[in-house]
Design a protein around this motif. Structure first.
Motif, PDB file in Angstrom:
ATOM      1  N   ALA A   1       0.822  -1.201   0.000  1.00  0.00           N
ATOM      2  CA  ALA A   1       0.000   0.000   0.000  1.00  0.00           C
ATOM      3  C   ALA A   1       0.859   1.255   0.000  1.00  0.00           C
ATOM      4  CB  ALA A   1      -0.925   0.001   1.211  1.00  0.00           C
ATOM      5  N   GLU A   2       0.342   2.290  -0.661  1.00  0.00           N
ATOM      6  CA  GLU A   2       1.036   3.579  -0.649  1.00  0.00           C
ATOM      7  C   GLU A   2       0.924   4.208   0.737  1.00  0.00           C
ATOM      8  OE1 GLU A   2      -1.269   5.527  -3.545  1.00  0.00           O
ATOM      9  OE2 GLU A   2      -0.378   4.471  -5.246  1.00  0.00           O
ATOM     10  N   ILE A   3       1.996   4.869   1.153  1.00  0.00           N
ATOM     11  CA  ILE A   3       1.997   5.587   2.425  1.00  0.00           C
ATOM     12  C   ILE A   3       2.686   6.933   2.227  1.00  0.00           C
ATOM     13  CG2 ILE A   3       2.041   3.465   3.800  1.00  0.00           C
ATOM     14  CD1 ILE A   3       5.013   4.084   4.412  1.00  0.00           C
ATOM     15  N   TRP A   4       2.478   7.835   3.177  1.00  0.00           N
ATOM     16  CA  TRP A   4       3.208   9.090   3.196  1.00  0.00           C
ATOM     17  C   TRP A   4       4.538   8.877   3.906  1.00  0.00           C
ATOM     18  CZ3 TRP A   4       2.504  13.127   0.300  1.00  0.00           C
ATOM     19  CH2 TRP A   4       1.237  13.402  -0.218  1.00  0.00           C
ATOM     20  N   ALA A   5       5.601   9.210   3.209  1.00  0.00           N
ATOM     21  CA  ALA A   5       6.952   9.078   3.764  1.00  0.00           C
ATOM     22  C   ALA A   5       7.631  10.436   3.744  1.00  0.00           C
ATOM     23  CB  ALA A   5       7.767   8.074   2.950  1.00  0.00           C
ATOM     24  N   LEU A   6       8.436  10.692   4.748  1.00  0.00           N
ATOM     25  CA  LEU A   6       9.164  11.951   4.894  1.00  0.00           C
ATOM     26  C   LEU A   6      10.652  11.657   4.782  1.00  0.00           C
ATOM     27  CD1 LEU A   6       9.458  14.960   5.699  1.00  0.00           C
ATOM     28  CD2 LEU A   6       9.167  14.247   8.088  1.00  0.00           C
ATOM     29  N   GLY A   7      11.335  12.331   3.869  1.00  0.00           N
ATOM     30  CA  GLY A   7      12.764  12.126   3.690  1.00  0.00           C
ATOM     31  C   GLY A   7      13.550  13.375   4.031  1.00  0.00           C
ATOM     32  N   ALA A   8      14.769  13.177   4.494  1.00  0.00           N
ATOM     33  CA  ALA A   8      15.638  14.305   4.848  1.00  0.00           C
ATOM     34  C   ALA A   8      17.025  14.077   4.275  1.00  0.00           C
ATOM     35  CB  ALA A   8      15.712  14.465   6.362  1.00  0.00           C
TER      36      ALA A   8
ATOM     37  N   LEU B   1      27.046  21.133   2.896  1.00  0.00           N
ATOM     38  CA  LEU B   1      26.985  21.546   4.304  1.00  0.00           C
ATOM     39  C   LEU B   1      26.101  22.763   4.541  1.00  0.00           C
ATOM     40  CD1 LEU B   1      30.729  21.162   5.452  1.00  0.00           C
ATOM     41  CD2 LEU B   1      28.947  19.415   5.306  1.00  0.00           C
ATOM     42  N   ASP B   2      25.238  23.122   3.584  1.00  0.00           N
ATOM     43  CA  ASP B   2      24.482  24.368   3.712  1.00  0.00           C
ATOM     44  C   ASP B   2      23.274  24.253   4.615  1.00  0.00           C
ATOM     45  OD1 ASP B   2      23.243  22.666   1.925  1.00  0.00           O
ATOM     46  OD2 ASP B   2      22.578  24.262   0.579  1.00  0.00           O
ATOM     47  N   GLY B   3      22.722  23.060   4.786  1.00  0.00           N
ATOM     48  CA  GLY B   3      21.547  22.904   5.614  1.00  0.00           C
ATOM     49  C   GLY B   3      20.878  21.570   5.371  1.00  0.00           C
ATOM     50  N   VAL B   4      19.619  21.475   5.776  1.00  0.00           N
ATOM     51  CA  VAL B   4      18.869  20.218   5.687  1.00  0.00           C
ATOM     52  C   VAL B   4      17.604  20.442   4.860  1.00  0.00           C
ATOM     53  CG1 VAL B   4      17.789  18.324   6.968  1.00  0.00           C
ATOM     54  CG2 VAL B   4      19.703  19.591   7.990  1.00  0.00           C
ATOM     55  N   ASP B   5      17.382  19.573   3.885  1.00  0.00           N
ATOM     56  CA  ASP B   5      16.146  19.550   3.104  1.00  0.00           C
ATOM     57  C   ASP B   5      15.258  18.441   3.638  1.00  0.00           C
ATOM     58  OD1 ASP B   5      17.177  21.475   1.255  1.00  0.00           O
ATOM     59  OD2 ASP B   5      18.245  19.872   0.214  1.00  0.00           O
ATOM     60  N   ALA B   6      13.945  18.666   3.605  1.00  0.00           N
ATOM     61  CA  ALA B   6      12.991  17.627   3.989  1.00  0.00           C
ATOM     62  C   ALA B   6      11.788  17.702   3.079  1.00  0.00           C
ATOM     63  CB  ALA B   6      12.567  17.785   5.446  1.00  0.00           C
ATOM     64  N   ALA B   7      11.266  16.544   2.688  1.00  0.00           N
ATOM     65  CA  ALA B   7      10.143  16.508   1.748  1.00  0.00           C
ATOM     66  C   ALA B   7       9.320  15.248   1.954  1.00  0.00           C
ATOM     67  CB  ALA B   7      10.653  16.568   0.304  1.00  0.00           C
ATOM     68  N   MET B   8       8.022  15.390   1.729  1.00  0.00           N
ATOM     69  CA  MET B   8       7.084  14.275   1.822  1.00  0.00           C
ATOM     70  C   MET B   8       6.724  13.782   0.424  1.00  0.00           C
ATOM     71  SD  MET B   8       5.626  13.857   5.124  1.00  0.00           S
ATOM     72  CE  MET B   8       3.845  13.740   5.037  1.00  0.00           C
ATOM     73  N   ILE B   9       6.611  12.476   0.282  1.00  0.00           N
ATOM     74  CA  ILE B   9       6.002  11.904  -0.912  1.00  0.00           C
ATOM     75  C   ILE B   9       5.089  10.753  -0.489  1.00  0.00           C
ATOM     76  CG2 ILE B   9       7.920  12.516  -2.449  1.00  0.00           C
ATOM     77  CD1 ILE B   9       8.704   9.523  -2.430  1.00  0.00           C
ATOM     78  N   ARG B  10       4.107  10.493  -1.333  1.00  0.00           N
ATOM     79  CA  ARG B  10       3.257   9.328  -1.126  1.00  0.00           C
ATOM     80  C   ARG B  10       3.689   8.276  -2.128  1.00  0.00           C
ATOM     81  NH1 ARG B  10      -1.054   7.940   1.730  1.00  0.00           N
ATOM     82  NH2 ARG B  10      -2.456   6.337   0.942  1.00  0.00           N
ATOM     83  N   THR B  11       4.045   7.096  -1.640  1.00  0.00           N
ATOM     84  CA  THR B  11       4.644   6.089  -2.506  1.00  0.00           C
ATOM     85  C   THR B  11       4.479   4.699  -1.910  1.00  0.00           C
ATOM     86  OG1 THR B  11       6.710   5.412  -3.581  1.00  0.00           O
ATOM     87  CG2 THR B  11       6.914   6.401  -1.395  1.00  0.00           C
ATOM     88  N   ASP B  12       4.550   3.713  -2.781  1.00  0.00           N
ATOM     89  CA  ASP B  12       4.639   2.320  -2.341  1.00  0.00           C
ATOM     90  C   ASP B  12       6.070   1.803  -2.481  1.00  0.00           C
ATOM     91  OD1 ASP B  12       4.870   2.190  -5.072  1.00  0.00           O
ATOM     92  OD2 ASP B  12       3.210   0.801  -5.394  1.00  0.00           O
TER      93      ASP B  12
END
Length: 383
Positions: free
Chosen positions: A5-12, A18-29
């Motif tokens: 099943a597809e779920i919402w996942a958060l990646g960082a 070294l400039d900082g941290v990116d974070a993003a959500m995707i819905r995926t299986d």
């Protein structure tokens, strides 16, 4: 393990720039991309950047590693705590040292701590299993690049070029269904990208980057420096292959005597030339090159690539993707693959002996499991 099943996942992602941290959500299986969600960015303060920079090249027992890890964990807790609805988090950590044929690979940051603080399962330490099974441990975004190519409806081979701290190329055949199949992908690090240029701007001018390539555009590249740079045996090495942030430290030393503008121009040309050298390893040229990472904002680099390649060179935004968040999205995607027991790398992406899925899954309550699942080699697809 998850079902399909597809779920919402958060990646960082905290990259080698070294400039900082990116974070993003995707819905995926973990196979297809169903939807893109929210994204955010946390810039790293100069003091924290200096703390992390002091630990570069150090392994877990290094004197500056604990302080760097605390910065990484604090930043990620602040940023990821802004999101809601994630069923799993993919946490890359901060790469401090990468020596796949020696001591291995080292990313600072404790995924178990994040799981406890955020109350969500965290998948982390993505690279170690690949290295332990003979791979380079990098690059890891290519499986996501394959999903992106299919998501945008590509029908012919294309290439993704990531210009982060280190550059990497992924050649994708989107007509091949699975990324681990032999003809789907070829990926490797091309050479230094933003890292030496950003370091130059910080050290000389107190700026985080050469915005819009303005300084480089005002200078002239040093031909002798570029000739020595291109003489490196790395460019002749057959991929897959990967780099540590400081593997081309000599390039930065070679521009020390140049003016600010000439040094920036030389480093910018080095980035483009190393990418162009990478195209010599492709059996078939891609239909287009989609550029992600901060380097796509540098007109000098983009123009140099466009002038020397016979296919369009475009920022990924031109096909509806987010070039600032693609790497963070990739680790959300890979987290779901790890949870499902699917491979995250293969011989054509990292040089590992067979497709492998690897990582540590940490759950709130101190429960962790290490996943390292070699996949059986696949028979070549019929011609």
């Amino acid at each position: 393990m998850l079902k399909s099943a597809e779920i919402w996942a958060l990646g960082a992602m905290s990259g080698t720039s070294l400039d900082g941290v990116d974070a993003a959500m995707i819905r995926t299986d973990g196979v297809t991309i169903a939807a893109f969600g929210d994204s955010d960015y946390l810039p790293r303060s100069p003091a924290d950047r200096a703390t992390v920079a002091r630990a570069l090249g150090q392994w877990p027992d290094g004197p500056d590693v604990a302080a760097a890890a605390e910065v990484v964990e604090t930043e990620h807790t602040r940023l990821l705590g802004r999101f809601s609805g994630a069923e799993v988090i993919g946490f890359h950590g901060q790469t401090l040292a990468h020596d796949p044929r020696g001591r291995g690979t080292h990313q600072a940051g404790d995924g178990q701590l994040l799981a406890e603080l955020l109350g969500v399962p965290v998948v982390w330490d993505f690279r170690s299993a690949d290295v332990q099974l003979g791979g380079q441990g990098a690059p890891l975004a290519p499986f996501y690049h394959h999903a992106c190519a299919r998501h945008i409806g590509a029908r012919r081979p294309l290439a993704f070029l990531n210009l982060g701290g280190v550059g990497n190329l992924t050649w994708v055949d989107p007509t091949v269904e699975r990324p681990e199949d032999a003809r789907a992908l070829l990926a490797f690090d091309t050479g230094p990208a933003n890292a030496p240029l950003d370091d130059l701007m910080q050290q000389r001018l107190g700026q985080d980057c050469d915005r819009g390539g303005a300084l480089a555009a005002a200078g002239a590249p040093d031909a002798d420096v570029l000739e020595r740079f291109l003489g490196s045996s790395y460019f002749l090495k057959i991929p897959p292959k990967s780099l540590d942030r400081n593997d081309f430290a000599q390039l930065s030393r070679d521009v020390d005597a140049l003016s600010d503008a000439d040094a920036a121009a030389t480093l910018s040309h080095a980035i483009a030339l190393s990418v162009l050298a990478g195209f010599d390893h492709f059996d078939r040229l891609p239909q287009q090159v989609l550029v992600t990472g901060g380097g796509r904002h540098n007109p000098l680099i983009m123009d140099l690539l466009a002038d020397h390649l016979s296919c369009p060179v475009l920022p990924v935004e031109d096909v509806g993707l987010d070039g600032d968040m693609l790497e963070a999205q990739a680790f959300a995607f890979l987290a779901v693959r790890v949870m499902r027991g699917l491979p995250t790398s293969c011989p054509k992406t990292t040089g590992v002996g067979a497709a492998v899925g690897g990582g540590t899954i940490s759950r709130p309550g101190g429960i962790a499991s290490i996943v390292a699942t070699p996949q059986p080699p696949q028979a070549p697809a019929p011609e």
